[in-house]
Design an enzyme around this catalytic site. Structure first.
Site, PDB file in Angstrom:
ATOM      1  CB  ALA A  75      -5.618 -10.070 -15.712  1.00 54.39           C
ATOM      2  CE1 TYR A 142      -6.304  -8.954  -4.943  1.00 55.47           C
ATOM      3  CE2 TYR A 142      -5.279  -8.675  -2.883  1.00 55.47           C
ATOM      4  CZ  TYR A 142      -5.182  -8.672  -4.191  1.00 55.47           C
ATOM      5  OH  TYR A 142      -3.912  -8.498  -4.679  1.00 55.47           O
ATOM      6  CE  LYS A 146      -4.671 -11.676  -6.974  1.00 54.61           C
ATOM      7  NZ  LYS A 146      -4.127 -11.287  -8.061  1.00 54.61           N
ATOM      8  CG  HIS A 190      -2.362   1.486  -2.367  1.00 50.93           C
ATOM      9  ND1 HIS A 190      -2.949   1.287  -3.817  1.00 50.93           N
ATOM     10  CD2 HIS A 190      -2.569   0.262  -1.958  1.00 50.93           C
ATOM     11  CE1 HIS A 190      -3.451   0.132  -4.015  1.00 50.93           C
ATOM     12  NE2 HIS A 190      -3.087  -0.588  -2.963  1.00 50.93           N
ATOM     13  NE  ARG A 281      -7.214   0.409   5.063  1.00 53.92           N
ATOM     14  CZ  ARG A 281      -6.334   0.565   3.963  1.00 53.92           C
ATOM     15  NH1 ARG A 281      -6.535   1.617   3.238  1.00 53.92           N
ATOM     16  NH2 ARG A 281      -5.251  -0.465   4.022  1.00 53.92           N
ATOM     17  N   GLY A 283     -10.074  -4.688   8.953  1.00 60.84           N
ATOM     18  CA  GLY A 283      -9.258  -5.632   7.981  1.00 60.84           C
ATOM     19  C   GLY A 283      -8.084  -5.248   7.973  1.00 60.84           C
TER      20      GLY A 283
HETATM   21  N1  UDP Z   1      -3.056   3.745   5.521  1.00 61.95           N
HETATM   22  C1  UDP Z   1      -3.178   4.857   6.231  1.00 61.95           C
HETATM   23  N2  UDP Z   1      -3.848   5.975   5.444  1.00 61.95           N
HETATM   24  C2  UDP Z   1      -4.279   5.835   4.200  1.00 61.95           C
HETATM   25  C3  UDP Z   1      -3.912   4.652   3.550  1.00 61.95           C
HETATM   26  C4  UDP Z   1      -3.377   3.419   4.342  1.00 61.95           C
HETATM   27  O1  UDP Z   1      -2.927   5.092   7.514  1.00 61.95           O
HETATM   28  O2  UDP Z   1      -4.800   6.854   3.721  1.00 61.95           O
HETATM   29  C5  UDP Z   1      -2.135   2.639   6.325  1.00 61.95           C
HETATM   30  C6  UDP Z   1      -3.110   1.277   6.251  1.00 61.95           C
HETATM   31  O3  UDP Z   1      -3.895   1.037   7.345  1.00 61.95           O
HETATM   32  C7  UDP Z   1      -1.901   0.137   6.145  1.00 61.95           C
HETATM   33  C8  UDP Z   1      -0.865   0.923   5.476  1.00 61.95           C
HETATM   34  O4  UDP Z   1      -1.085   2.456   5.575  1.00 61.95           O
HETATM   35  O5  UDP Z   1      -1.743   0.027   7.529  1.00 61.95           O
HETATM   36  C9  UDP Z   1      -0.600   0.461   4.075  1.00 61.95           C
HETATM   37  O6  UDP Z   1      -1.747   0.446   3.390  1.00 61.95           O
HETATM   38  P1  UDP Z   1      -2.234   0.588   1.970  1.00 61.95           P
HETATM   39  O7  UDP Z   1      -3.544   0.711   1.616  1.00 61.95           O
HETATM   40  O8  UDP Z   1      -1.127   1.275   1.175  1.00 61.95           O
HETATM   41  O9  UDP Z   1      -1.686  -1.063   1.401  1.00 61.95           O
HETATM   42  P2  UDP Z   1      -2.262  -2.404   2.386  1.00 61.95           P
HETATM   43  O10 UDP Z   1      -1.443  -2.901   3.570  1.00 61.95           O
HETATM   44  O11 UDP Z   1      -3.700  -2.361   2.688  1.00 61.95           O
HETATM   45  O12 UDP Z   1      -2.151  -3.358   1.178  1.00 61.95           O
END
Ligand code: UDP
Length: 324
Positions: A75, A142, A146, A190, A281, A283
């Site tokens: 959770a 986040y 953790k 995701h 994006r 981070g």
């Molecule tokens: N990503 C992307 N387009 C999207 C969503 C994610 O290019 O619409 C890329 C993001 O930059 C990362 C990878 O896909 O390198 C996986 O991102 P996700 O959000 O699925 O998981 P995270 O690695 O952030 O936990």
């Protein structure tokens, strides 16, 4: 037979773990506040209790009424971007909520917990593959929430005899092979579900965040680990708590770039999608993939799904027949 409390068992990884535990003969009680979880995802063989980690009375009632032997704790809020904008929400829910759970379980003499941690506790990697000894320096609230919990576990182990395994997931992916449950987030952020939605025409295009990373093709590389492999690791962790407490990475050790993943999804579906090349994006580390030797050594765990196409196949099946 052990009775397991699956807290957060209506969520993505929680519901798959619940199903696996039930299939393996465990009896399970599920607790979830259903803010992000889905009641439909909760296996009917388990008893469901609507509860929240911040509601101490409700927590105590679970332990009063049910004879709990061990806890698998999923959770948490898990939107990285939101955690940067509103860290209070993450520390309140993830951190204080977990302290409530720990203090309550110990009050009732329950000492065993398996915890959902994350590779986000490492922050920007200094080397790959990332092993458990890699320095932990999270870059968002986040990941920090953790990490703090992982640290609290150590103090509680020393002082109260807590037995704990924190499983640091890389990128959870895919869906149950029987098609009954799968990934369903609102909002969805995701990569895999978004690519599949773009292929289905449910969204206009898939954004590729960044094409100038120092990676094999300029796009980010990630380690996608099938949710059924994660579920298996949780059971093995429960079964190994008697001899080990600590942190374990869960990944395949294989890295897949965003471009490779989109290409594999197109090939699998036989359909195209519109790609929008967008800026990085904030981070997002360039490369994240696991050294998973420790999971093999301690748990005897080996991921069954190593080919990204097989992982995508289960996600595609779910996306086309989703029930929630
Ligand atoms: N990503 C992307 N387009 C999207 C969503 C994610 O290019 O619409 C890329 C993001 O930059 C990362 C990878 O896909 O390198 C996986 O991102 P996700 O959000 O699925 O998981 P995270 O690695 O952030 O936990």
């Amino acid at each position: 037979m052990k009775n397991i409390l699956v807290f957060g068992g209506a969520g993505y990884i929680g519901s798959h773990t619940l199903k696996h535990l039930l299939n393996e003969g465990y009896s399970c009680v599920v607790a979830d506040n259903l803010i992000y979880g889905h009641k439909e995802a909760v296996d009917k063989r388990a008893k469901f209790i609507h509860s929240d980690l911040l509601d101490l009375t409700s927590l105590k009632n679970i332990f009063k009424k049910e004879k709990i032997d061990a806890i698998v704790h999923f959770a948490a809020f898990a939107y990285v971007g939101e955690s940067v904008i509103d860290p209070a929400k993450y520390y309140q829910n993830n951190l204080i909520g977990t302290c409530n759970l720990l203090n309550t379980m110990l009050d009732f003499g329950v000492k065993d917990i398996v915890f959902s941690s994350t590779c986000a506790t490492y922050g920007e990697p200094l080397y790959t593959p990332i092993d458990e000894k890699h320095v932990q320096n999270p870059i968002n609230a986040y990941g920090r929430s953790k990490l703090m919990i992982e640290q609290i576990f150590k103090d509680y182990e020393r002082a109260y005899g807590l037995r704990h395994i924190s499983l640091r997931y890389f990128n959870a992916a895919g869906a149950s092979i029987d098609g009954s449950i799968g990934e369903s987030h609102e909002p969805e952020t995701h990569l895999i579900p978004l690519v599949l939605k773009a292929i289905k025409g449910e969204i206009e295009a898939i954004n590729v965040f960044g094409t100038d990373y120092d990676t094999k093709d300029g796009t980010c590389e990630r380690d996608y680990i099938h949710v059924e492999d994660l579920a298996l690791a949780h059971r093995l962790a429960l079964e190994n708590l008697y001899k080990y407490s600590g942190c374990i990475n869960l990944g395949t050790g294989i890295s897949t770039s965003v471009k490779e993943l989109i290409d594999a999804a197109k090939e699998l579906s036989g359909k195209d999608c519109v790609i929008n090349y967008a800026p990085r994006r904030e981070g997002d580390p360039a490369k994240l993939f696991a050294d998973n030797k420790k999971a093999k050594q301690i748990l005897g765990w080996e991921p069954k799904f190593k080919d990204i196409k097989d992982i995508l196949k289960s996600a595609w099946n779910w996306e086309n027949n989703r029930k929630f």
